[in-house]
Scaffold this motif. Structure first.
Motif, mmCIF file in Angstrom:
data_model
loop_
_atom_site.group_PDB
_atom_site.id
_atom_site.type_symbol
_atom_site.label_atom_id
_atom_site.label_comp_id
_atom_site.label_asym_id
_atom_site.label_seq_id
_atom_site.Cartn_x
_atom_site.Cartn_y
_atom_site.Cartn_z
ATOM 1 N N GLN A 124 24.314 107.938 5.769
ATOM 2 C CA GLN A 124 23.853 106.799 6.368
ATOM 3 C C GLN A 124 24.938 104.866 5.714
ATOM 4 N N ILE A 125 25.378 104.889 6.503
ATOM 5 C CA ILE A 125 25.854 102.745 6.529
ATOM 6 C C ILE A 125 25.590 102.415 7.459
ATOM 7 N N ALA A 126 24.326 101.637 7.566
ATOM 8 C CA ALA A 126 24.529 100.631 9.849
ATOM 9 C C ALA A 126 25.286 99.297 9.477
ATOM 10 N N PHE A 127 26.073 99.078 10.192
ATOM 11 C CA PHE A 127 27.079 97.806 10.180
ATOM 12 C C PHE A 127 27.346 97.011 11.528
ATOM 13 N N GLN A 128 27.804 95.648 11.282
ATOM 14 C CA GLN A 128 28.334 94.751 12.421
ATOM 15 C C GLN A 128 30.109 95.188 12.448
ATOM 16 N N VAL A 145 26.081 102.488 13.283
ATOM 17 C CA VAL A 145 26.194 103.761 11.788
ATOM 18 C C VAL A 145 26.944 104.775 11.528
ATOM 19 N N ILE A 146 27.277 104.283 10.469
ATOM 20 C CA ILE A 146 27.880 105.849 10.396
ATOM 21 C C ILE A 146 27.742 107.155 9.897
ATOM 22 N N ASP A 147 27.352 107.722 10.028
ATOM 23 C CA ASP A 147 27.248 109.136 9.074
ATOM 24 C C ASP A 147 28.474 109.646 7.587
ATOM 25 N N LEU A 148 27.699 109.726 6.783
ATOM 26 C CA LEU A 148 28.457 109.890 5.571
ATOM 27 C C LEU A 148 29.612 110.969 5.089
ATOM 28 N N THR A 149 28.276 111.925 6.384
ATOM 29 C CA THR A 149 29.059 113.761 5.806
ATOM 30 C C THR A 149 29.997 113.756 6.953
ATOM 31 N N THR A 150 29.933 113.844 8.418
ATOM 32 C CA THR A 150 30.422 113.803 8.964
ATOM 33 C C THR A 150 31.586 112.658 9.693
ATOM 34 N N GLY A 151 30.923 111.146 8.687
ATOM 35 C CA GLY A 151 31.809 110.099 9.373
ATOM 36 C C GLY A 151 32.455 109.938 10.970
ATOM 37 N N ALA A 152 31.351 110.478 11.311
ATOM 38 C CA ALA A 152 31.073 109.973 12.896
ATOM 39 C C ALA A 152 29.571 108.505 13.017
ATOM 40 N N THR A 153 30.653 107.975 14.119
ATOM 41 C CA THR A 153 29.934 106.355 13.894
ATOM 42 C C THR A 153 29.299 106.585 15.160
ATOM 43 N N HIS A 154 28.100 106.245 15.560
ATOM 44 C CA HIS A 154 27.434 105.559 16.967
ATOM 45 C C HIS A 154 26.736 104.203 17.134
ATOM 46 N N VAL A 155 26.665 103.614 18.050
ATOM 47 C CA VAL A 155 25.954 101.758 18.246
ATOM 48 C C VAL A 155 24.725 102.452 18.373
ATOM 49 N N VAL A 156 23.691 101.162 17.316
ATOM 50 C CA VAL A 156 22.576 101.621 17.781
ATOM 51 C C VAL A 156 21.793 100.207 18.710
ATOM 52 N N ALA A 157 22.686 98.702 18.477
ATOM 53 C CA ALA A 157 22.490 97.952 19.124
ATOM 54 C C ALA A 157 23.632 96.885 19.870
ATOM 55 N N MET A 158 24.230 96.949 21.099
ATOM 56 C CA MET A 158 24.967 96.087 21.283
ATOM 57 C C MET A 158 23.988 95.422 22.637
ATOM 58 N N PRO A 159 25.168 94.111 22.816
ATOM 59 C CA PRO A 159 24.421 93.057 23.816
ATOM 60 C C PRO A 159 25.283 93.683 25.150
ATOM 61 N N PRO A 160 24.642 93.027 25.967
ATOM 62 C CA PRO A 160 25.668 93.862 27.803
ATOM 63 C C PRO A 160 26.616 93.387 27.478
ATOM 64 N N VAL A 161 27.819 94.888 28.247
ATOM 65 C CA VAL A 161 28.968 94.495 28.056
ATOM 66 C C VAL A 161 29.332 93.785 29.324
ATOM 67 N N ALA A 162 28.914 93.547 30.256
ATOM 68 C CA ALA A 162 29.504 92.464 31.132
ATOM 69 C C ALA A 162 28.973 90.652 30.440
ATOM 70 N N GLY A 163 28.122 90.419 29.471
ATOM 71 C CA GLY A 163 27.508 89.409 29.451
ATOM 72 C C GLY A 163 28.882 88.009 29.297
ATOM 73 N N SER A 164 28.652 87.261 29.340
ATOM 74 C CA SER A 164 29.526 85.488 30.094
ATOM 75 C C SER A 164 29.428 84.813 29.121
#
Length: 212
Positions: A124-128, A145-164
């Motif tokens: 896997q590779i983590a990135f921003q 993070v991206i899975d190098l076998t499948t190419g699938a990505t998922h969010v590990v940490a993110m700010p609140p979507v409604a952040g001002s």
């Protein structure tokens, strides 16, 4: 154009011809290139031997930065950046050959990608990823993070979507066991260090720099 069309038109990073033998020790580093008409944000990646010999530019096309070695020391993960601010995450051999694009950032809401970090098992590779925030004029950075076998990505940490306000979750790095990711967070003040489980649970603040 569609994201697929933008990705297909992306130029492949071109290596500087320099023979590198398997198993040789090299240091890769990012160097701010000389300032020009476009400013001082043209990043270059260089390789040098531990004794200082054979320093050379790794790539000759798009500016690149944030290099990270694969666990076996044979490949590098890098982030490229183009004049319009878009960019991609690539992996390539230590001599710059066999470049493979992993993730593209073809345009809004994505602004750019950066800080790739290889997991200890090499799978896997983590990135921003920098994105347009909900509040006009602001941006956020989240850790993925991206899975190098499948190419699938998922969010590990993110700010609140409604952040001002502008919020940055940046510079991910894996724990030696690969079960946690450390990253820097800035939200409404200075940067602090956090850790989070690789599945996105257990977000924990470690530092309180500048806090009363």
């Amino acid at each position: 154009p569609t994201a697929a069309a933008a990705q297909s038109a992306t130029p492949v990073p071109s290596p500087t011809p320099f023979a590198i033998k398997d198993g040789e020790p090299w240091i890769v580093y990012q160097w701010l290139q000389e300032c020009g008409a476009d400013g001082c944000d043209q990043q270059g990646l260089f390789l040098v031997r531990p004794d200082g010999r054979d320093q050379h530019l790794l790539l000759t096309t798009a500016p690149a930065g944030g290099p990270d070695w694969s666990p076996d020391g044979r490949r590098l993960a890098v982030a490229t950046e183009h004049a319009d601010g878009s960019g991609e995450i690539w992996t390539l051999n230590a001599d710059g050959t066999d470049a493979e694009q992993l993730i593209a950032c073809p345009g809004a809401p994505c602004h750019y990608l950066g800080a790739p970090a290889w997991s200890p098992d090499g799978k896997q590779i983590a990135f921003q990823r920098n994105l347009t925030a909900a509040a006009p004029g602001n941006e956020i950075d989240q850790i993925e993070v991206i899975d190098l076998t499948t190419g699938a990505t998922h969010v590990v940490a993110m700010p609140p979507v409604a952040g001002s306000e502008m919020a940055q979750f940046v510079n991910p790095r894996w724990s030696p066991k690969g079960d946690k990711i450390a990253y820097a967070r800035m939200q409404g003040g200075g940067f602090q260090i956090y850790t989070i489980n690789a599945d996105g649970s257990g977000d924990t603040q470690l530092t309180s720099v500048g806090s009363s």
